[in-house]
Design an enzyme around this catalytic site. Sequence first.
Site, PDB file in Angstrom:
ATOM      1  N   CYS A  86      -8.214   2.920 -42.744  1.00  0.00           N
ATOM      2  CA  CYS A  86      -6.999   3.111 -41.951  1.00  0.00           C
ATOM      3  C   CYS A  86      -6.734   1.950 -41.009  1.00  0.00           C
ATOM      4  O   CYS A  86      -7.657   1.352 -40.460  1.00  0.00           O
ATOM      5  CB  CYS A  86      -7.120   4.404 -41.161  1.00  0.00           C
ATOM      6  N   ARG A 102     -13.391   1.867 -46.779  1.00  0.00           N
ATOM      7  CA  ARG A 102     -14.372   1.126 -45.985  1.00  0.00           C
ATOM      8  C   ARG A 102     -15.770   1.217 -46.620  1.00  0.00           C
ATOM      9  O   ARG A 102     -16.686   0.506 -46.218  1.00  0.00           O
ATOM     10  CB  ARG A 102     -14.502   1.732 -44.572  1.00  0.00           C
ATOM     11  N   LYS A 133     -15.997  14.323 -45.208  1.00  0.00           N
ATOM     12  CA  LYS A 133     -15.640  13.057 -45.879  1.00  0.00           C
ATOM     13  C   LYS A 133     -16.571  11.938 -45.422  1.00  0.00           C
ATOM     14  O   LYS A 133     -17.031  11.137 -46.221  1.00  0.00           O
ATOM     15  CB  LYS A 133     -14.185  12.715 -45.551  1.00  0.00           C
ATOM     16  N   ASN A 134     -16.860  11.903 -44.107  1.00  0.00           N
ATOM     17  CA  ASN A 134     -17.620  10.779 -43.567  1.00  0.00           C
ATOM     18  C   ASN A 134     -19.129  10.893 -43.770  1.00  0.00           C
ATOM     19  O   ASN A 134     -19.883  10.037 -43.311  1.00  0.00           O
ATOM     20  CB  ASN A 134     -17.260  10.570 -42.096  1.00  0.00           C
TER      21      ASN A 134
HETATM   22  N1  EPU Z   1     -16.835  -2.403 -35.039  1.00  0.00           N
HETATM   23  C1  EPU Z   1     -16.978  -3.750 -34.866  1.00  0.00           C
HETATM   24  N2  EPU Z   1     -17.718  -4.454 -35.798  1.00  0.00           N
HETATM   25  C2  EPU Z   1     -18.298  -3.852 -36.867  1.00  0.00           C
HETATM   26  C3  EPU Z   1     -18.158  -2.451 -37.025  1.00  0.00           C
HETATM   27  C4  EPU Z   1     -17.408  -1.756 -36.081  1.00  0.00           C
HETATM   28  O1  EPU Z   1     -16.455  -4.338 -33.905  1.00  0.00           O
HETATM   29  O2  EPU Z   1     -18.950  -4.532 -37.682  1.00  0.00           O
HETATM   30  C5  EPU Z   1     -16.012  -1.648 -34.071  1.00  0.00           C
HETATM   31  C6  EPU Z   1     -14.751  -1.071 -34.736  1.00  0.00           C
HETATM   32  O3  EPU Z   1     -13.739  -2.032 -34.818  1.00  0.00           O
HETATM   33  C7  EPU Z   1     -14.418   0.103 -33.866  1.00  0.00           C
HETATM   34  C8  EPU Z   1     -15.804   0.575 -33.404  1.00  0.00           C
HETATM   35  O4  EPU Z   1     -16.701  -0.499 -33.627  1.00  0.00           O
HETATM   36  O5  EPU Z   1     -13.666  -0.308 -32.763  1.00  0.00           O
HETATM   37  C9  EPU Z   1     -16.324   1.807 -34.093  1.00  0.00           C
HETATM   38  O6  EPU Z   1     -16.295   1.616 -35.502  1.00  0.00           O
HETATM   39  P1  EPU Z   1     -17.329   2.330 -36.468  1.00  0.00           P
HETATM   40  O7  EPU Z   1     -18.103   1.283 -37.182  1.00  0.00           O
HETATM   41  O8  EPU Z   1     -18.081   3.353 -35.707  1.00  0.00           O
HETATM   42  O9  EPU Z   1     -16.360   3.052 -37.484  1.00  0.00           O
HETATM   43  P2  EPU Z   1     -16.505   3.150 -39.063  1.00  0.00           P
HETATM   44  O10 EPU Z   1     -17.907   3.338 -39.455  1.00  0.00           O
HETATM   45  O11 EPU Z   1     -15.714   2.070 -39.702  1.00  0.00           O
HETATM   46  C10 EPU Z   1     -16.383   5.756 -39.167  1.00  0.00           C
HETATM   47  C11 EPU Z   1     -15.451   6.743 -39.789  1.00  0.00           C
HETATM   48  C12 EPU Z   1     -14.150   6.768 -39.029  1.00  0.00           C
HETATM   49  C13 EPU Z   1     -14.445   7.125 -37.585  1.00  0.00           C
HETATM   50  C14 EPU Z   1     -15.461   6.158 -36.993  1.00  0.00           C
HETATM   51  C15 EPU Z   1     -15.876   6.542 -35.575  1.00  0.00           C
HETATM   52  C16 EPU Z   1     -16.093   6.666 -42.092  1.00  0.00           C
HETATM   53  C17 EPU Z   1     -15.755   6.305 -43.480  1.00  0.00           C
HETATM   54  N3  EPU Z   1     -15.207   6.355 -41.171  1.00  0.00           N
HETATM   55  O12 EPU Z   1     -15.727   4.495 -39.285  1.00  0.00           O
HETATM   56  O13 EPU Z   1     -13.359   7.774 -39.606  1.00  0.00           O
HETATM   57  O14 EPU Z   1     -13.253   7.079 -36.848  1.00  0.00           O
HETATM   58  O15 EPU Z   1     -16.633   6.120 -37.807  1.00  0.00           O
HETATM   59  O16 EPU Z   1     -16.410   7.834 -35.557  1.00  0.00           O
HETATM   60  O17 EPU Z   1     -17.145   7.255 -41.815  1.00  0.00           O
HETATM   61  C18 EPU Z   1     -11.430   8.796 -40.409  1.00  0.00           C
HETATM   62  O18 EPU Z   1     -12.169   9.612 -40.941  1.00  0.00           O
HETATM   63  O19 EPU Z   1     -10.174   8.898 -40.366  1.00  0.00           O
HETATM   64  C19 EPU Z   1     -12.025   7.603 -39.795  1.00  0.00           C
HETATM   65  C20 EPU Z   1     -11.306   6.542 -39.436  1.00  0.00           C
END
Ligand code: EPU
Length: 443
Positions: free
Chosen positions: A127, A103, A29-30
Site C-alpha cells: 500500500c 511486500r 493476512k499479516n
Molecule cells: N521501515 C523503514 N525501513 C525498512 C522497513 C520499515 O524505514 O526497511 C519503516 C516503514 O517505512 C514504516 C515503519 O518502518 O514507517 C514500519 O514498517 P514495518 O516494517 O513495520 O511494516 P511492514 O512490515 O512493511 C507490516 C504490515 C502492515 C502494517 C505494518 C505495521 C504486512 C504484510 N504488512 O508492514 O500492514 O501496517 O507491518 O504493523 O505484514 C496492512 O495490512 O494493510 C499493512 C499495511
Amino acid sequence: MGTADSKKDVLHVEGGKPLSGTIKVRGAKNLVSKAMVAALLAPGTSVLKNVPEIRDVSVVSDLLRLHGVDVNFDGENGIVAIDATKVYLADVADVDTLSGSSRIPILFSGPLVHRLGEAFIPSLGGCNIGGRPIDFHLETLRKLGAKVDKEHTDGVHITAPDGLKGAKIHLPYPSVGATEQTLLAAVLADGRTELSGAATEPEIMDLVAILQKMGAIISVDVDRTFRIEGVKELKGYTHTALPDRIEAASWASAALATRGDIFVKGATQPDMTTFLNVFRKIGGEFDIRDNGIRFWHPGGDLHPIALETDVHPGFMTDWQQPLVVALTQANGLSTMHETVYENRFGFTEPLIEMGATVQLYRECLGALPCRFQQRNFKHSAVIFGPTPLTGRDIEVPDLRGGFSHLIAALTANGPSNVHGISLIDRGYADFRGKLFALGAKIG
Ligand code: EPU
C-alpha cells in the site's frame, strides 16, 4: 498501485442502513503470507490452516510455485499445503511479473539463500501509505553475511557463497517486516543472532511459534530482543493461523459508524485488548464469546477520543483508518497521531468531500513526539463530529483506506460508487459476500 476501473471494479453502495448480522474472519493476512514463506526453509510438507481467500495468498503461492514449490490451496476449508522438497531458482523475468504486487517477496531472501545460495527479489508493492523503504531488511541481510546487489533495475540480487552467519543486529525502528526478515534468515544461520529493537506483534510471535515447530531455537527478552540459535536443518510444520485482528477491528468500526450490530465469528480477545479499550471508550459495546466477538452501537452519542498509533502493544496503525470513519460520527473533537507511517491520512480527503470535518497537521498531536516531528508529513488528524456523510464517487487509495471508504459509503446518506474496489481483495476475503450477509445495499 494502479486500479483497473472496469465495471467489475466499482461497487455501488446505498448507504444509511445499519450493518447487522454475522460474518467470519479467518487467519491474519499479516501472518499467513509469512508462514507460507517459512515453509520454504524446510524440505517436506507444511500445512497451514485457517487461511483466508485473499490476493496476498495467491501472490505468495505464485511466487513459491515459480521457485518449484508445490502449493495446494483448499480455499473452501482454508487449508494450504506447501511441499518445498524441490526448490530451484526462478526465472528472473517470471519473478519480475510479480513485482509491485506485494511486500512479501523481500522475505524470500533468507530462505532462498539458505536453500539455493542466492535469491532475486523483485521491486516491491504494497500500500502507498509512506516511503516504505527496505533499508533495514538489506542491512540485516548484510550483517548476516549476505552480499546485496541492487544492480538490477527492478529488484535485488542476494548471494551468500559462504552461507549466512549469526550476528548482532539492532533495528533503528521496530519494523515488523525487518524483524521477520531476521528471524527467517537467522534460524538456519551458523551460530547465534541477537536482534534488539525488534517488533513483537502477535503475528510475529505466531511466526516464531511456527519456526519453533519446524525445529528453530528462538527466545525473546522483555526488552524486545530476540535471540536465535542457528540450527542445521528444519522440518515442515502444521499450524492454525491466528485470527485477523485487523479485519475484525475493521468490521467493528463498520458496526460503530453505521450504528449497527456485527458478530465477528473467529475474532479473539487477547490480541485485540487495546482496540477493545478504545472501542468501549468511544461508546461501543462488545460481548466476547467463545467463538467470536459481537460489536454494536448501543444508541445515543459516541464519545470523541485522543489516540495515537504505535507498535505492539499500542493501537495498531491498521486499525486507525476504519476507526477514523467512526470518529466522524462521535460527538466532539478527536485527535489521531499516526506514528508508524508518515503518510497514512490521504484517505481522509474523500471523507471531507462526503461531509466529514477532518484537519491534518504536521505537528505531533500526541503524548510523545514521534520520528516524523519537524518533518514535512501531515501525520496528525483532528476529527470533529458528528457530521452527516453524503454518498459520492470515491477512488480506493490503499487496502485499509479503501475499506474505510467502504464504511463511509455505508454510513452516508444516498448512493456512492466506490472505484478500484478489487484492491480490498488483497486483505478482506469475500467482503462483498460479507456485506450482503450484513444487509448492506450494494450492487
Ligand atoms: N521501515 C523503514 N525501513 C525498512 C522497513 C520499515 O524505514 O526497511 C519503516 C516503514 O517505512 C514504516 C515503519 O518502518 O514507517 C514500519 O514498517 P514495518 O516494517 O513495520 O511494516 P511492514 O512490515 O512493511 C507490516 C504490515 C502492515 C502494517 C505494518 C505495521 C504486512 C504484510 N504488512 O508492514 O500492514 O501496517 O507491518 O504493523 O505484514 C496492512 O495490512 O494493510 C499493512 C499495511
